[in-house]
Write a protein that holds these residues in place. Structure first.
Motif, PDB file in Angstrom:
ATOM      1  N   GLU A  95       1.347  39.422  -8.130  1.00 24.31           N
ATOM      2  CA  GLU A  95       1.710  38.104  -7.614  1.00 24.31           C
ATOM      3  C   GLU A  95       0.450  37.280  -7.369  1.00 24.31           C
ATOM      4  OE1 GLU A  95       5.900  38.202  -7.538  1.00 24.31           O
ATOM      5  OE2 GLU A  95       4.588  36.543  -6.952  1.00 24.31           O
ATOM      6  N   LYS A  96       0.554  36.003  -7.697  1.00 24.65           N
ATOM      7  CA  LYS A  96      -0.547  35.073  -7.415  1.00 24.65           C
ATOM      8  C   LYS A  96       0.040  33.801  -6.828  1.00 24.65           C
ATOM      9  CE  LYS A  96      -2.570  34.974 -11.523  1.00 24.65           C
ATOM     10  NZ  LYS A  96      -3.628  34.674 -12.520  1.00 24.65           N
ATOM     11  N   SER A  97      -0.545  33.326  -5.758  1.00 31.98           N
ATOM     12  CA  SER A  97      -0.123  32.061  -5.162  1.00 31.98           C
ATOM     13  C   SER A  97      -0.646  30.902  -5.997  1.00 31.98           C
ATOM     14  CB  SER A  97      -0.680  31.966  -3.743  1.00 31.98           C
ATOM     15  OG  SER A  97      -0.648  30.636  -3.268  1.00 31.98           O
ATOM     16  N   ARG A  98       0.034  29.776  -5.877  1.00 32.72           N
ATOM     17  CA  ARG A  98      -0.486  28.571  -6.559  1.00 32.72           C
ATOM     18  C   ARG A  98      -1.767  28.076  -5.902  1.00 32.72           C
ATOM     19  NH1 ARG A  98       1.589  24.458  -3.268  1.00 32.72           N
ATOM     20  NH2 ARG A  98       3.379  25.132  -2.038  1.00 32.72           N
ATOM     21  N   LEU A  99      -2.104  28.638  -4.737  1.00 42.04           N
ATOM     22  CA  LEU A  99      -3.396  28.323  -4.118  1.00 42.04           C
ATOM     23  C   LEU A  99      -4.550  28.895  -4.931  1.00 42.04           C
ATOM     24  CD1 LEU A  99      -2.703  29.105  -0.345  1.00 42.04           C
ATOM     25  CD2 LEU A  99      -2.882  26.849  -1.403  1.00 42.04           C
ATOM     26  N   LEU A 100      -4.251  29.909  -5.738  1.00 40.28           N
ATOM     27  CA  LEU A 100      -5.287  30.598  -6.502  1.00 40.28           C
ATOM     28  C   LEU A 100      -5.537  29.828  -7.783  1.00 40.28           C
ATOM     29  CD1 LEU A 100      -6.542  33.307  -5.508  1.00 40.28           C
ATOM     30  CD2 LEU A 100      -5.286  34.414  -7.345  1.00 40.28           C
ATOM     31  N   SER A 101      -6.503  28.898  -7.727  1.00 39.75           N
ATOM     32  CA  SER A 101      -6.791  28.089  -8.910  1.00 39.75           C
ATOM     33  C   SER A 101      -7.492  28.930  -9.969  1.00 39.75           C
ATOM     34  CB  SER A 101      -7.678  26.906  -8.507  1.00 39.75           C
ATOM     35  OG  SER A 101      -9.006  27.334  -8.294  1.00 39.75           O
ATOM     36  N   ASP A 102      -7.744  28.286 -11.107  1.00 47.67           N
ATOM     37  CA  ASP A 102      -8.396  28.981 -12.224  1.00 47.67           C
ATOM     38  C   ASP A 102      -9.799  29.446 -11.872  1.00 47.67           C
ATOM     39  OD1 ASP A 102      -6.957  26.823 -14.802  1.00 47.67           O
ATOM     40  OD2 ASP A 102      -6.156  28.524 -13.678  1.00 47.67           O
ATOM     41  N   ARG A 103     -10.371  28.901 -10.821  1.00 51.82           N
ATOM     42  CA  ARG A 103     -11.733  29.292 -10.448  1.00 51.82           C
ATOM     43  C   ARG A 103     -11.752  30.626  -9.679  1.00 51.82           C
ATOM     44  NH1 ARG A 103     -13.834  26.810  -6.777  1.00 51.82           N
ATOM     45  NH2 ARG A 103     -12.038  25.681  -5.932  1.00 51.82           N
ATOM     46  N   PHE A 104     -10.574  31.063  -9.290  1.00 55.06           N
ATOM     47  CA  PHE A 104     -10.459  32.305  -8.530  1.00 55.06           C
ATOM     48  C   PHE A 104      -9.997  33.431  -9.457  1.00 55.06           C
ATOM     49  CE2 PHE A 104     -10.499  31.076  -3.941  1.00 55.06           C
ATOM     50  CZ  PHE A 104     -10.649  29.719  -4.096  1.00 55.06           C
ATOM     51  N   SER A 105     -10.609  34.592  -9.314  1.00 53.54           N
ATOM     52  CA  SER A 105     -10.109  35.758 -10.025  1.00 53.54           C
ATOM     53  C   SER A 105     -10.254  36.979  -9.139  1.00 53.54           C
ATOM     54  CB  SER A 105     -10.863  35.965 -11.341  1.00 53.54           C
ATOM     55  OG  SER A 105     -12.230  36.217 -11.086  1.00 53.54           O
ATOM     56  N   ALA A 106      -9.264  37.849  -9.221  1.00 53.96           N
ATOM     57  CA  ALA A 106      -9.273  39.060  -8.412  1.00 53.96           C
ATOM     58  C   ALA A 106      -9.006  40.251  -9.309  1.00 53.96           C
ATOM     59  CB  ALA A 106      -8.223  38.978  -7.305  1.00 53.96           C
ATOM     60  N   THR A 142     -12.025  43.187  -5.756  1.00 54.72           N
ATOM     61  CA  THR A 142     -12.986  42.096  -5.645  1.00 54.72           C
ATOM     62  C   THR A 142     -12.282  40.772  -5.841  1.00 54.72           C
ATOM     63  OG1 THR A 142     -13.540  42.241  -7.993  1.00 54.72           O
ATOM     64  CG2 THR A 142     -14.942  43.470  -6.454  1.00 54.72           C
ATOM     65  N   LEU A 143     -12.759  39.764  -5.143  1.00 54.16           N
ATOM     66  CA  LEU A 143     -12.285  38.394  -5.288  1.00 54.16           C
ATOM     67  C   LEU A 143     -13.496  37.541  -5.642  1.00 54.16           C
ATOM     68  CD1 LEU A 143      -9.951  36.283  -4.918  1.00 54.16           C
ATOM     69  CD2 LEU A 143     -10.748  36.023  -2.561  1.00 54.16           C
ATOM     70  N   GLU A 144     -13.451  36.896  -6.796  1.00 51.79           N
ATOM     71  CA  GLU A 144     -14.559  36.058  -7.234  1.00 51.79           C
ATOM     72  C   GLU A 144     -14.126  34.595  -7.229  1.00 51.79           C
ATOM     73  OE1 GLU A 144     -15.903  36.551 -11.282  1.00 51.79           O
ATOM     74  OE2 GLU A 144     -17.745  35.421 -10.906  1.00 51.79           O
ATOM     75  N   ILE A 145     -14.997  33.754  -6.748  1.00 51.86           N
ATOM     76  CA  ILE A 145     -14.779  32.313  -6.822  1.00 51.86           C
ATOM     77  C   ILE A 145     -15.900  31.729  -7.668  1.00 51.86           C
ATOM     78  CG2 ILE A 145     -14.381  30.165  -5.572  1.00 51.86           C
ATOM     79  CD1 ILE A 145     -13.877  31.829  -3.047  1.00 51.86           C
ATOM     80  N   GLN A 146     -15.540  31.075  -8.732  1.00 54.28           N
ATOM     81  CA  GLN A 146     -16.539  30.442  -9.599  1.00 54.28           C
ATOM     82  C   GLN A 146     -16.673  28.961  -9.227  1.00 54.28           C
ATOM     83  OE1 GLN A 146     -14.957  31.330 -13.524  1.00 54.28           O
ATOM     84  NE2 GLN A 146     -16.273  33.133 -13.675  1.00 54.28           N
ATOM     85  N   ARG A 147     -17.861  28.458  -9.415  1.00 56.54           N
ATOM     86  CA  ARG A 147     -18.137  27.018  -9.197  1.00 56.54           C
ATOM     87  C   ARG A 147     -17.572  26.563  -7.846  1.00 56.54           C
ATOM     88  NH1 ARG A 147     -15.719  27.781 -13.807  1.00 56.54           N
ATOM     89  NH2 ARG A 147     -13.861  26.570 -13.259  1.00 56.54           N
ATOM     90  N   THR A 148     -18.063  27.190  -6.798  1.00 52.09           N
ATOM     91  CA  THR A 148     -17.513  26.932  -5.467  1.00 52.09           C
ATOM     92  C   THR A 148     -17.552  25.458  -5.098  1.00 52.09           C
ATOM     93  OG1 THR A 148     -19.669  27.476  -4.518  1.00 52.09           O
ATOM     94  CG2 THR A 148     -17.985  29.209  -4.505  1.00 52.09           C
ATOM     95  N   GLU A 149     -16.546  25.074  -4.321  1.00 54.76           N
ATOM     96  CA  GLU A 149     -16.430  23.705  -3.805  1.00 54.76           C
ATOM     97  C   GLU A 149     -16.397  23.778  -2.279  1.00 54.76           C
ATOM     98  OE1 GLU A 149     -12.784  22.332  -5.470  1.00 54.76           O
ATOM     99  OE2 GLU A 149     -13.520  22.390  -7.543  1.00 54.76           O
ATOM    100  N   GLN A 150     -16.676  22.658  -1.629  1.00 56.96           N
ATOM    101  CA  GLN A 150     -16.695  22.664  -0.173  1.00 56.96           C
ATOM    102  C   GLN A 150     -15.331  23.034   0.405  1.00 56.96           C
ATOM    103  OE1 GLN A 150     -18.525  18.827   0.844  1.00 56.96           O
ATOM    104  NE2 GLN A 150     -20.361  19.958   1.420  1.00 56.96           N
TER     105      GLN A 150
END
Lengths: 115, 112
Positions: free
Chosen positions: A56-67, A76-84
């Motif tokens: 399951e993935k929430s719609r909060l999990l944008s394409d920049r997030f991968s687990a 592991t949870l990775e966030i690419q190109r972090t935003e504020q």
């Protein structure tokens, strides 16, 4: 101490950088959850693993997030190109599977600050 | 999962019982009532859960009304360390996916 550990506990990064968080669940727990919590709000569900499968993935999990959860152990949870807007507490929880109500045990969280 | 309603904040004197209410009027027959708490800057901590019957463990008691539309978490002798945000959550049991949907909870302040 619930037996769920997370690393690092705090992370400060500059906008645009990639970050990776690790969660080690209770060893016999086959279910693993990631949540995100912003200031003044309750935790919000991000994603769920049963063993190594991300089910399951929430719609909060944008394409920049991968687990990932290789071999059904740590995750592991990775966030690419972090935003504020990614600044938050990232929480991991684990539970047993099977029938009935299963309580989730949370780790201490990783607090991310994006500058 | 059914929606819950909790008071925003409550106060309690140290050593007294803290009674935290929760309304869940749309709860379904197969939904459990869970309570978690979160002490400042820590992860949520599981307290107790129940389906129909009242439950007690070493941390607290859970009283569920007969119609299951509301419940009360009781901390029998509150201490300063019980100061936290308390979340009431209802969700389905079963074998499948079981995410927790947190509201904003009740902020309990225990004072000397």
């Amino acid at each position: 101490d619930t037996g769920v550990s997370q690393d690092p506990r705090h992370k400060i990064t500059k906008r645009g950088q990639n970050v990776t968080f690790r969660c080690d669940p209770i060893s016999e727990h086959n279910r693993l959850y990631w949540y995100r919590q912003t200031l003044g709000q309750g935790p919000e569900f991000l994603t769920y693993f049963q063993n190594e499968a991300q089910l399951e993935k929430s719609r909060l999990l944008s394409d920049r997030f991968s687990a990932e959860r290789p071999k059904g152990s740590f995750s592991t949870l990775e966030i690419q190109r972090t935003e504020q807007g990614d600044s938050a507490m990232y929480l991991c929880a684990s539970s047993l599977g099977g029938v009935g109500a299963r309580e989730q045990y949370f780790g201490p969280g990783t607090r991310l600050t994006v500058t | 999962d059914a929606k819950t309603t909790q008071p925003t904040s409550m106060d309690c004197a140290e050593g007294r019982a803290a009674n935290l209410p929760c309304n869940h009027s749309t709860i379904s027959g197969n939904e459990y009532v869970y309570w978690y708490r979160q002490i400042h800057s820590q992860g949520p901590q599981y307290i107790i859960h129940g389906l129909k019957n009242n439950e007690t463990n070493e941390m607290a008691s859970l009283i569920i009304t007969e119609d299951r539309k509301s419940s009360t978490l009781i901390l029998p002798h509150a201490t300063l360390r019980d100061t936290a945000v308390y979340y009431c959550i209802v969700r389905v049991g079963g074998t499948g996916f079981q995410k927790l949907v947190f509201g904003t909870g009740t902020r309990l302040l225990v004072s000397p």
